[in-house]
Design a protein around this motif. Structure first.
Motif, PDB file in Angstrom:
ATOM      1  N   ILE A 153       1.074  -1.306  -0.125  1.00 44.56           N
ATOM      2  CA  ILE A 153      -0.335   0.265  -0.032  1.00 44.56           C
ATOM      3  C   ILE A 153       1.036   1.299   0.026  1.00 44.56           C
ATOM      4  O   ILE A 153       0.576   2.042  -0.118  1.00 44.56           O
ATOM      5  CB  ILE A 153      -0.713  -0.453   0.770  1.00 44.56           C
ATOM      6  CG1 ILE A 153      -2.032  -1.028   0.819  1.00 44.56           C
ATOM      7  CG2 ILE A 153      -1.389   1.263   1.213  1.00 44.56           C
ATOM      8  CD1 ILE A 153      -2.909  -1.483   2.611  1.00 44.56           C
ATOM      9  N   VAL A 154       1.844   1.131   0.482  1.00 43.93           N
ATOM     10  CA  VAL A 154       2.692   2.603   0.797  1.00 43.93           C
ATOM     11  C   VAL A 154       3.867   2.675   0.087  1.00 43.93           C
ATOM     12  O   VAL A 154       4.708   3.416  -0.429  1.00 43.93           O
ATOM     13  CB  VAL A 154       3.333   2.561   2.261  1.00 43.93           C
ATOM     14  CG1 VAL A 154       3.952   4.256   2.437  1.00 43.93           C
ATOM     15  CG2 VAL A 154       1.874   2.817   2.929  1.00 43.93           C
ATOM     16  N   ASN A 155       4.476   1.148  -0.417  1.00 42.68           N
ATOM     17  CA  ASN A 155       5.388   0.759  -1.225  1.00 42.68           C
ATOM     18  C   ASN A 155       6.765   1.465  -0.436  1.00 42.68           C
ATOM     19  O   ASN A 155       7.637   1.671  -0.810  1.00 42.68           O
ATOM     20  CB  ASN A 155       5.549   1.965  -2.252  1.00 42.68           C
ATOM     21  CG  ASN A 155       6.496   1.503  -3.618  1.00 42.68           C
ATOM     22  OD1 ASN A 155       6.425   0.332  -3.425  1.00 42.68           O
ATOM     23  ND2 ASN A 155       7.303   2.007  -4.107  1.00 42.68           N
ATOM     24  N   THR A 294      -6.756  -5.156 -13.078  1.00 43.34           N
ATOM     25  CA  THR A 294      -6.060  -4.852 -11.978  1.00 43.34           C
ATOM     26  C   THR A 294      -4.729  -4.151 -12.213  1.00 43.34           C
ATOM     27  O   THR A 294      -3.952  -4.322 -13.016  1.00 43.34           O
ATOM     28  CB  THR A 294      -6.351  -4.993  -9.969  1.00 43.34           C
ATOM     29  OG1 THR A 294      -5.458  -6.800 -10.339  1.00 43.34           O
ATOM     30  CG2 THR A 294      -7.120  -5.085  -9.691  1.00 43.34           C
ATOM     31  N   LYS A 295      -3.924  -3.257 -10.827  1.00 44.71           N
ATOM     32  CA  LYS A 295      -2.261  -3.391 -11.583  1.00 44.71           C
ATOM     33  C   LYS A 295      -2.024  -4.290 -10.909  1.00 44.71           C
ATOM     34  O   LYS A 295      -0.416  -4.708 -11.702  1.00 44.71           O
ATOM     35  CB  LYS A 295      -1.958  -1.943 -10.242  1.00 44.71           C
ATOM     36  CG  LYS A 295      -2.687  -0.300 -10.248  1.00 44.71           C
ATOM     37  CD  LYS A 295      -2.247   0.265  -9.400  1.00 44.71           C
ATOM     38  CE  LYS A 295      -3.150   1.782  -9.491  1.00 44.71           C
ATOM     39  NZ  LYS A 295      -2.626   2.512  -8.241  1.00 44.71           N
ATOM     40  N   LEU A 296      -2.186  -5.004 -10.276  1.00 44.45           N
ATOM     41  CA  LEU A 296      -1.509  -6.562  -9.914  1.00 44.45           C
ATOM     42  C   LEU A 296      -1.946  -6.793 -11.374  1.00 44.45           C
ATOM     43  O   LEU A 296      -0.601  -7.901 -11.592  1.00 44.45           O
ATOM     44  CB  LEU A 296      -2.247  -7.201  -8.792  1.00 44.45           C
ATOM     45  CG  LEU A 296      -1.402  -8.507  -8.376  1.00 44.45           C
ATOM     46  CD1 LEU A 296       0.154  -8.212  -8.140  1.00 44.45           C
ATOM     47  CD2 LEU A 296      -2.044  -8.919  -7.620  1.00 44.45           C
ATOM     48  N   LEU A 314      -7.139  -4.130  -0.573  1.00 42.71           N
ATOM     49  CA  LEU A 314      -7.448  -2.805  -0.209  1.00 42.71           C
ATOM     50  C   LEU A 314      -6.908  -1.670  -0.706  1.00 42.71           C
ATOM     51  O   LEU A 314      -7.321  -0.787  -1.440  1.00 42.71           O
ATOM     52  CB  LEU A 314      -7.277  -2.932   1.124  1.00 42.71           C
ATOM     53  CG  LEU A 314      -7.875  -3.407   2.305  1.00 42.71           C
ATOM     54  CD1 LEU A 314      -6.923  -2.821   3.989  1.00 42.71           C
ATOM     55  CD2 LEU A 314      -9.424  -2.635   2.836  1.00 42.71           C
ATOM     56  N   TYR A 315      -6.134  -2.501  -1.470  1.00 44.57           N
ATOM     57  CA  TYR A 315      -5.533  -1.600  -2.075  1.00 44.57           C
ATOM     58  C   TYR A 315      -5.609  -2.158  -3.705  1.00 44.57           C
ATOM     59  O   TYR A 315      -5.935  -0.360  -4.621  1.00 44.57           O
ATOM     60  CB  TYR A 315      -3.641  -1.802  -2.365  1.00 44.57           C
ATOM     61  CG  TYR A 315      -2.626  -1.435  -3.893  1.00 44.57           C
ATOM     62  CD1 TYR A 315      -2.177   0.251  -3.107  1.00 44.57           C
ATOM     63  CD2 TYR A 315      -2.037  -1.745  -4.546  1.00 44.57           C
ATOM     64  CE1 TYR A 315      -1.710   0.670  -4.030  1.00 44.57           C
ATOM     65  CE2 TYR A 315      -1.141  -1.626  -5.418  1.00 44.57           C
ATOM     66  CZ  TYR A 315      -1.042   0.064  -5.591  1.00 44.57           C
ATOM     67  OH  TYR A 315      -1.041   0.721  -5.979  1.00 44.57           O
ATOM     68  N   GLU A 316      -6.580  -2.442  -4.128  1.00 41.48           N
ATOM     69  CA  GLU A 316      -6.603  -2.265  -5.618  1.00 41.48           C
ATOM     70  C   GLU A 316      -8.726  -2.086  -5.405  1.00 41.48           C
ATOM     71  O   GLU A 316      -8.427  -1.020  -6.903  1.00 41.48           O
ATOM     72  CB  GLU A 316      -6.643  -3.682  -6.345  1.00 41.48           C
ATOM     73  CG  GLU A 316      -5.802  -4.084  -6.002  1.00 41.48           C
ATOM     74  CD  GLU A 316      -4.616  -3.533  -7.359  1.00 41.48           C
ATOM     75  OE1 GLU A 316      -5.271  -2.965  -8.303  1.00 41.48           O
ATOM     76  OE2 GLU A 316      -3.322  -3.909  -8.106  1.00 41.48           O
ATOM     77  N   SER A 323      -8.123   2.872   1.326  1.00 36.38           N
ATOM     78  CA  SER A 323      -6.839   1.632   1.576  1.00 36.38           C
ATOM     79  C   SER A 323      -6.177   2.177   2.667  1.00 36.38           C
ATOM     80  O   SER A 323      -5.577   1.930   3.163  1.00 36.38           O
ATOM     81  CB  SER A 323      -6.081   1.566   0.785  1.00 36.38           C
ATOM     82  OG  SER A 323      -5.652   2.176  -0.117  1.00 36.38           O
ATOM     83  N   ILE A 324      -5.196   3.329   2.376  1.00 33.66           N
ATOM     84  CA  ILE A 324      -4.587   4.088   3.717  1.00 33.66           C
ATOM     85  C   ILE A 324      -5.143   3.737   5.531  1.00 33.66           C
ATOM     86  O   ILE A 324      -4.298   3.439   6.006  1.00 33.66           O
ATOM     87  CB  ILE A 324      -4.566   5.252   3.823  1.00 33.66           C
ATOM     88  CG1 ILE A 324      -3.245   5.773   2.645  1.00 33.66           C
ATOM     89  CG2 ILE A 324      -3.544   6.095   5.047  1.00 33.66           C
ATOM     90  CD1 ILE A 324      -2.857   7.157   1.838  1.00 33.66           C
TER      91      ILE A 324
END
Length: 556
Positions: A153-155, A294-296, A314-316, A323-324
């Motif tokens: 989520i935060v990388n 999705t990004k994934l 949560l992220y996608e 998501s945060i």
């Protein structure tokens, strides 16, 4: 992709809030005072209110492994195999109805007190090592889960995420011990509830998630008849394996009365069962979602990342801000479990190992610094394990099984079977360990050397070996204890061969008070003349009897 600055800022603010609450709680403890520094640091002067007790019990239970693991299990194996929520609920109910009252009434300081009272130093050391393994691997596994969530989520770099989270948790636990942990649990539980509940509507209304009804997506799972015995075995292990943990009993022993101890245990179980609902829905969403857009680009289940299903959902499938906040919920869950684990292990080491085995005359100030040092070292060890050991989950499963197989029957015998003794406890420990380890552990690629009935080369142990091992340990304790009592009482074996001193320990009381002497609401003990005294005073009263006992029995 660079670090998510907004997410990082929110995370830093969250950690600062938690740390400040922990420090303020510690200052409140100092202002209120207590019967002794040890009683204050371990059981918060036995002055935790029912409200705070329910919060800290729930937050300890609803940890990172609980919410992440539930979502993973729903997505991979289905609801029918997601036994942790039901097992923990039943376990806390059983603990409250059966174990909480006698533990609190006898004014014990830690879970190890009845072991020391009934079985002596050797068993205390063995049980502590088993409990420590469970706490270390549990803490390491949830830290690892948090690190992977932050990386999604935060990388944020995995190592940085783990070290930062562990550092904040260790810091406020060292400052305020039990009182800081209890009050930070309130804030953490609020974050957990708000973050997860807020995210669910966004997940379920996302166009990529679609219909999560069991008819469209089989997230309920299936129970194969060949695995029914294994299902029962896991449920029993989950249920009764919830009880013999210091993190649980530390809360039971921190309230004013035994009735409160029962209430917070039962209420904590009910709250944990309710709070698992968001994780169940998120797991179902992860199972039914279309991940192609999705990004994934692919379902986490297809690339062996089922353990990260919750942070990926949560992220996608939620807006960045949501998501945060969901990440804040995961962080809060991890911290609420980690602080309980490291405080529990450090408390048992300080009070039961250091004070009552190595340094009986240690001052409260010395013990307080030993406890802080233990918190720091245990936190470091768990952090290092979470970073460098790739098979944490398998080690935790094995450690948790050992706690269920070994600690539960010994705790039960120490509390409810007065004839049980050190010989039975030692034999029970060995028998239970051999039976459980002999079953193997596929997570660790550890082959079995005991093939129980229905063993399959393809599916492994189908027999309920965990429950069987626990029962073998329990029966061994009772049988060997009864046999050795008869042998020594009838002088079939000479008394000088009683190397564990069971005859001398028979009427010895290690705790602040015996089971026949109640505690008042302040947690102090009453002697038979009606006088009251703190733990320090009780220690001095029993000092002479302790010294006589040590002269009569061996160091065992």
């Amino acid at each position: 992709m660079g670090v998510n600055v907004a997410g990082l800022v929110v995370l830093i603010v969250f950690y600062l809030v938690i740390f400040i609450v922990g420090v303020l709680a510690a200052r409140r403890k100092k202002q209120n005072g207590g019967t002794s520094q040890m009683e204050s640091s371990i059981v918060a002067d036995r002055n935790i209110s029912t409200f705070v007790g329910i919060f800290t019990m729930t937050a300890t239970t609803v940890g990172g492994g609980y919410i992440n693991g539930t979502a993973e299990s729903i997505a991979t194996d289905g609801l029918v195999w997601t036994l942790a929520p039901l097992g923990i609920f039943l376990g806390l109910l059983t603990g409250g109805l059966v174990y909480a009252k006698p533990m609190r009434e006898r004014c014990y300081m830690t879970m190890l007190d009845p072991f020391h009272e009934r079985f002596g130093n050797v068993i205390v050391m063995l049980v502590y090592l088993a409990s420590l393994c469970g706490d270390l691997f549990w803490t390491a596994s949830i830290l690892s889960a948090l690190g992977t969530s932050l990386s999604v989520i935060v990388n944020l770099d995995l190592t940085v995420a783990i070290v930062a989270s562990a550092g904040v948790t260790v810091a406020y636990t060292m400052v305020g011990q039990m009182i800081s942990v209890a009050y930070t649990d309130i804030v953490q539980l609020i974050f957990i509830t708000f973050g997860l509940v807020l995210s669910v509507p966004f997940v379920l209304t996302n166009k990529s998630v679609g219909n999560i009804s069991p008819d469209s997506t089989n997230w309920l799972g299936e129970l194969n008849k060949n695995l029914s015995a294994q299902w029962v075995d896991l449920l029993i292990a989950m249920t009764f394996g919830t009880i013999p943990w210091q993190a649980y009993f530390q809360r039971v022993l921190s309230v004013k009365t035994s009735q409160q101890a029962q209430v917070l245990s039962i209420a904590g179980g009910c709250s944990a069962l309710i709070l698992v609902i968001p994780s169940v829905l998120i797991g179902a969403a992860g199972k039914s979602a279309d991940w192609n857009g999705t990004k994934l680009g692919i379902s986490p289940l297809e690339i062996g990342k089922g353990s990260m299903i919750l942070p990926y959902v949560l992220y996608e499938f939620t807006p960045p801000a949501v998501s945060i906040l969901g990440l804040g919920a995961i962080s809060a869950a991890v911290m609420s479990s980690m602080d309980s684990s490291i405080l529990g292990s450090s408390s048992m080491f300080t009070y039961n190992i250091y004070k009552h085995i190595f340094r009986q005359k240690a001052s409260d100030k010395e013990l307080l610094w030993i406890q802080r040092t233990a918190i720091f070292l245990i936190g470091i060890i768990a952090t290092v394990i979470s970073i460098y050991v790739p098979i944490i989950y398998g080690m935790f499963i094995l450690a948790a099984d050992i706690v269920f197989v070994i600690v539960l029957p010994q705790l039960t015998c120490a509390l409810f079977f007065k004839f049980s003794n050190s010989y039975g406890a030692l034999c029970g420990f060995l028998v239970g360990s051999i039976c459980r380890i002999g079953a193997g552990e596929h997570f660790l690629d550890f082959d079995s050397f005991i093939h129980y009935p229905w063993y399959s080369e393809e599916m492994g142990q189908l027999f309920p070996f965990r429950t069987f091992s626990m029962l073998c340990s329990f029966i061994t304790i009772l049988f060997v204890s009864f046999l050795t009592n008869v042998l020594f009482n009838k002088h079939i074996i000479p008394e000088y061969m009683d190397v564990m001193g069971i005859k001398c320990r028979r009427n010895y009381s290690y705790s602040v008070t015996t089971s026949d002497v109640p505690c008042d609401t302040a947690g102090r003990s009453h002697d038979l003349t009606g006088a009251t005294g703190s733990h320090d005073q009780s220690d001095s009263v029993h000092k002479e009897s302790d010294e006589k006992l040590r002269e009569q029995v061996s160091p065992l």
